[in-house]
Design a protein around this motif. Sequence first.
Motif, PDB file in Angstrom:
ATOM      1  N   ASN A  20       1.036  -0.988  -0.139  1.00 59.90           N
ATOM      2  CA  ASN A  20      -0.050  -0.357  -0.075  1.00 59.90           C
ATOM      3  C   ASN A  20       0.488   1.075   0.018  1.00 59.90           C
ATOM      4  N   CYS A  21       1.434   1.647  -0.929  1.00 58.21           N
ATOM      5  CA  CYS A  21       2.257   2.427  -1.014  1.00 58.21           C
ATOM      6  C   CYS A  21       1.173   4.139  -1.101  1.00 58.21           C
ATOM      7  N   THR A  22       1.956   4.931  -0.199  1.00 57.03           N
ATOM      8  CA  THR A  22       1.298   6.195   0.103  1.00 57.03           C
ATOM      9  C   THR A  22       1.038   7.439  -1.204  1.00 57.03           C
ATOM     10  N   TYR A  23       1.786   6.988  -3.093  1.00 56.16           N
ATOM     11  CA  TYR A  23       2.073   7.836  -3.507  1.00 56.16           C
ATOM     12  C   TYR A  23       1.595   6.859  -4.739  1.00 56.16           C
ATOM     13  N   CYS A  24       1.540   5.876  -4.145  1.00 50.83           N
ATOM     14  CA  CYS A  24       0.040   5.112  -5.149  1.00 50.83           C
ATOM     15  C   CYS A  24      -0.908   5.584  -6.708  1.00 50.83           C
ATOM     16  N   TYR A  25      -0.107   5.997  -7.749  1.00 48.80           N
ATOM     17  CA  TYR A  25      -1.743   6.644  -8.141  1.00 48.80           C
ATOM     18  C   TYR A  25      -2.590   5.949  -8.694  1.00 48.80           C
ATOM     19  N   MET A  26      -2.516   4.676  -8.845  1.00 46.18           N
ATOM     20  CA  MET A  26      -3.467   3.628  -8.985  1.00 46.18           C
ATOM     21  C   MET A  26      -5.011   3.530  -7.609  1.00 46.18           C
ATOM     22  N   TYR A  27      -4.173   3.425  -6.235  1.00 43.14           N
ATOM     23  CA  TYR A  27      -4.824   2.979  -5.224  1.00 43.14           C
ATOM     24  C   TYR A  27      -5.351   4.091  -4.443  1.00 43.14           C
ATOM     25  N   ASN A  28      -4.130   5.259  -4.226  1.00 41.21           N
ATOM     26  CA  ASN A  28      -4.558   6.275  -3.387  1.00 41.21           C
ATOM     27  C   ASN A  28      -3.774   7.885  -3.746  1.00 41.21           C
ATOM     28  N   LYS A  29      -4.265   7.657  -4.649  1.00 40.91           N
ATOM     29  CA  LYS A  29      -4.923   9.318  -5.553  1.00 40.91           C
ATOM     30  C   LYS A  29      -5.667   9.810  -5.833  1.00 40.91           C
ATOM     31  N   GLY A  30      -6.831   9.304  -5.980  1.00 41.29           N
ATOM     32  CA  GLY A  30      -8.222   8.919  -5.343  1.00 41.29           C
ATOM     33  C   GLY A  30      -9.096   8.682  -6.944  1.00 41.29           C
ATOM     34  N   ASP A  31      -8.842   7.783  -7.466  1.00 41.59           N
ATOM     35  CA  ASP A  31      -9.058   6.707  -8.039  1.00 41.59           C
ATOM     36  C   ASP A  31      -9.499   5.736  -7.726  1.00 41.59           C
ATOM     37  N   GLY A  32     -11.111   5.634  -7.592  1.00 46.51           N
ATOM     38  CA  GLY A  32     -11.273   4.379  -6.699  1.00 46.51           C
ATOM     39  C   GLY A  32     -12.064   3.010  -8.395  1.00 46.51           C
ATOM     40  N   HIS A 125      11.978 -10.442 -18.966  1.00 51.81           N
ATOM     41  CA  HIS A 125      12.360  -9.489 -18.306  1.00 51.81           C
ATOM     42  C   HIS A 125      11.627  -8.633 -17.299  1.00 51.81           C
ATOM     43  N   VAL A 126      12.352  -8.914 -16.070  1.00 52.99           N
ATOM     44  CA  VAL A 126      11.443  -8.223 -15.091  1.00 52.99           C
ATOM     45  C   VAL A 126      12.481  -7.151 -14.421  1.00 52.99           C
ATOM     46  N   SER A 127      11.583  -6.280 -13.950  1.00 48.41           N
ATOM     47  CA  SER A 127      11.906  -4.960 -13.161  1.00 48.41           C
ATOM     48  C   SER A 127      11.259  -4.509 -11.890  1.00 48.41           C
ATOM     49  N   ILE A 128      12.466  -3.622 -11.086  1.00 46.23           N
ATOM     50  CA  ILE A 128      11.640  -4.550  -9.524  1.00 46.23           C
ATOM     51  C   ILE A 128      11.643  -2.634  -8.939  1.00 46.23           C
ATOM     52  N   SER A 129       9.999  -2.737  -8.459  1.00 45.92           N
ATOM     53  CA  SER A 129      10.615  -1.340  -7.997  1.00 45.92           C
ATOM     54  C   SER A 129      11.329  -0.855  -6.238  1.00 45.92           C
ATOM     55  N   MET A 130      12.382  -0.121  -6.447  1.00 43.59           N
ATOM     56  CA  MET A 130      12.654   0.153  -5.388  1.00 43.59           C
ATOM     57  C   MET A 130      13.193   1.140  -5.123  1.00 43.59           C
ATOM     58  N   LYS A 135      15.387   3.547   4.534  1.00 40.99           N
ATOM     59  CA  LYS A 135      14.777   4.140   5.388  1.00 40.99           C
ATOM     60  C   LYS A 135      13.993   4.958   4.282  1.00 40.99           C
ATOM     61  N   THR A 136      14.532   5.483   3.081  1.00 43.90           N
ATOM     62  CA  THR A 136      14.160   6.256   2.023  1.00 43.90           C
ATOM     63  C   THR A 136      12.822   5.172   1.922  1.00 43.90           C
ATOM     64  N   HIS A 137      13.263   3.636   1.101  1.00 42.49           N
ATOM     65  CA  HIS A 137      12.561   2.829   0.719  1.00 42.49           C
ATOM     66  C   HIS A 137      11.341   2.852   1.100  1.00 42.49           C
ATOM     67  N   ASP A 138      11.294   2.720   2.666  1.00 43.17           N
ATOM     68  CA  ASP A 138      10.340   2.738   4.033  1.00 43.17           C
ATOM     69  C   ASP A 138       9.488   3.752   4.140  1.00 43.17           C
ATOM     70  N   GLN A 139       9.555   4.975   3.532  1.00 46.41           N
ATOM     71  CA  GLN A 139       8.997   5.996   3.851  1.00 46.41           C
ATOM     72  C   GLN A 139       7.796   6.263   3.265  1.00 46.41           C
ATOM     73  N   TYR A 140       7.479   5.032   2.308  1.00 42.87           N
ATOM     74  CA  TYR A 140       6.317   5.023   1.202  1.00 42.87           C
ATOM     75  C   TYR A 140       5.654   4.360   0.549  1.00 42.87           C
ATOM     76  N   ARG A 141       6.670   2.789   0.583  1.00 37.22           N
ATOM     77  CA  ARG A 141       5.975   1.855   0.196  1.00 37.22           C
ATOM     78  C   ARG A 141       6.460   0.811   1.882  1.00 37.22           C
ATOM     79  N   LEU A 142       5.275   1.013   2.020  1.00 38.87           N
ATOM     80  CA  LEU A 142       4.720   0.308   2.815  1.00 38.87           C
ATOM     81  C   LEU A 142       4.069  -1.210   2.417  1.00 38.87           C
ATOM     82  N   ASP A 143       3.459  -1.577   3.363  1.00 38.64           N
ATOM     83  CA  ASP A 143       2.397  -2.468   3.824  1.00 38.64           C
ATOM     84  C   ASP A 143       1.174  -2.141   4.188  1.00 38.64           C
TER      85      ASP A 143
END
Length: 409
Positions: A20-32, A125-130, A135-143
């Motif tokens: 549940n990333c706090t900045y996520c455009y899919m789920y946390n920016k107002g579009d439901g 081919h796989v790309s990972i979000s990090m 400290k930096t990653h865990d500021q916004y990329r939360l469960d």
Amino acid sequence: MGKQTINYLILKVASRCNINCTYCYMYNKGDGTFKSQPKFMSTDVVNNVLTKTLSHCTENNLRWFHFAFHGGEPLLASKDFYSEFITKCNSLFLPCGVQPIYSLQTNGILISDEWCDLFRALKIHVSISMDGDKKTHDQYRLDFSGKGTYDRVLAGVRTLQRQFSDQKSYHINLLSVINIDSDPIDQYEHFQKLGGISYIDFLFPDSNYEYPNLNGKSETPIADYLIPIFNRWFREKESTIRIRLFQAFVASIIGSDNVSTDSYGSLENNILVIETDGSIESVDVLKICGHGFTKNNYNITRNNLEDALNEPLIDLYYYSHINLCDQCQKCPLSTICGGGYLPHRYSKSNGFDNPSVYCKDLAKLICHIQNEVLNEFSDDIVELTSVMNLDWGELNNYVSKHNIPQAVS
């Protein structure tokens, strides 16, 4: 303008996520709108995607086509889904002379040895979000319990590295959203110390004129963050990490006219999104503009890809680096930045007829990179080119006199 063609589909194979990333455009920016969509893409939607994409390829003489598996979290879909999709796709496309390319964007948490076996077998081919160090990653990329996900993502990265350590041609890529609260050199060194990382794509935080989200220490917080990284990277002559944004700007500065993504450049955006229910939409980041903003009446189960290309938002995105606002048309950097990313230009008053909220950041960054690149050339070489040193003060005055709001709250 020529006939519109698509060579890249973002497939939303899962419309839910396991974090549940706090900045996520899919789920946390107002579009439901995801709440009313199937959790996973159905066989019927897949069949229509494949047959209608192949038809588009053959009608337009396309020799390759890129399928990018996204979500939500795409690894929430089953392994059987990917096996069936790619087996079916290869059986249809290859005999027609069209080479499918497969990629997958994941948060990395679910990567396992079994998934790696599948990636290898299916040539995904796989790309990972990090986003950086712990400290930096865990500021916004939360469960969903509010805990950071860094350790679990790192475990996924290590699994991928271990599984593909013997395959030099397999590149491990990272997608990293810029966090201006962190130290840029610390983050760059963190990525270096991970080892085995081939490619980093730094992303600007999603923002527009209605929802500025940076509390910057300056009027150009993104440029001020990226310039130290560029300086370090550019001077490391044997750096093994490729940084997409820097490579693209350098290539454009020295004369390449085909370096373009949907975030910068001067070419068309040949990309469409297919949601789990088959909806054909423009780029998903446009969801930050409002609830249901990307929705229209086109669906792959009843429409061809060509049908949707005249839909106003899709058409606007397709030509977003060509149809620029008046200020961008007059700017000497427009062929490099392309006016920036379309979602970052939005305002309720002018729609997308604005420069990017990151206009000053882009201008300052490009100005710096161009001057650094020119410093590497002899005077004789510089005289043979039409490229010249740029004065950031003059560029800043040009931008500022248009009273452009900045992405700083």
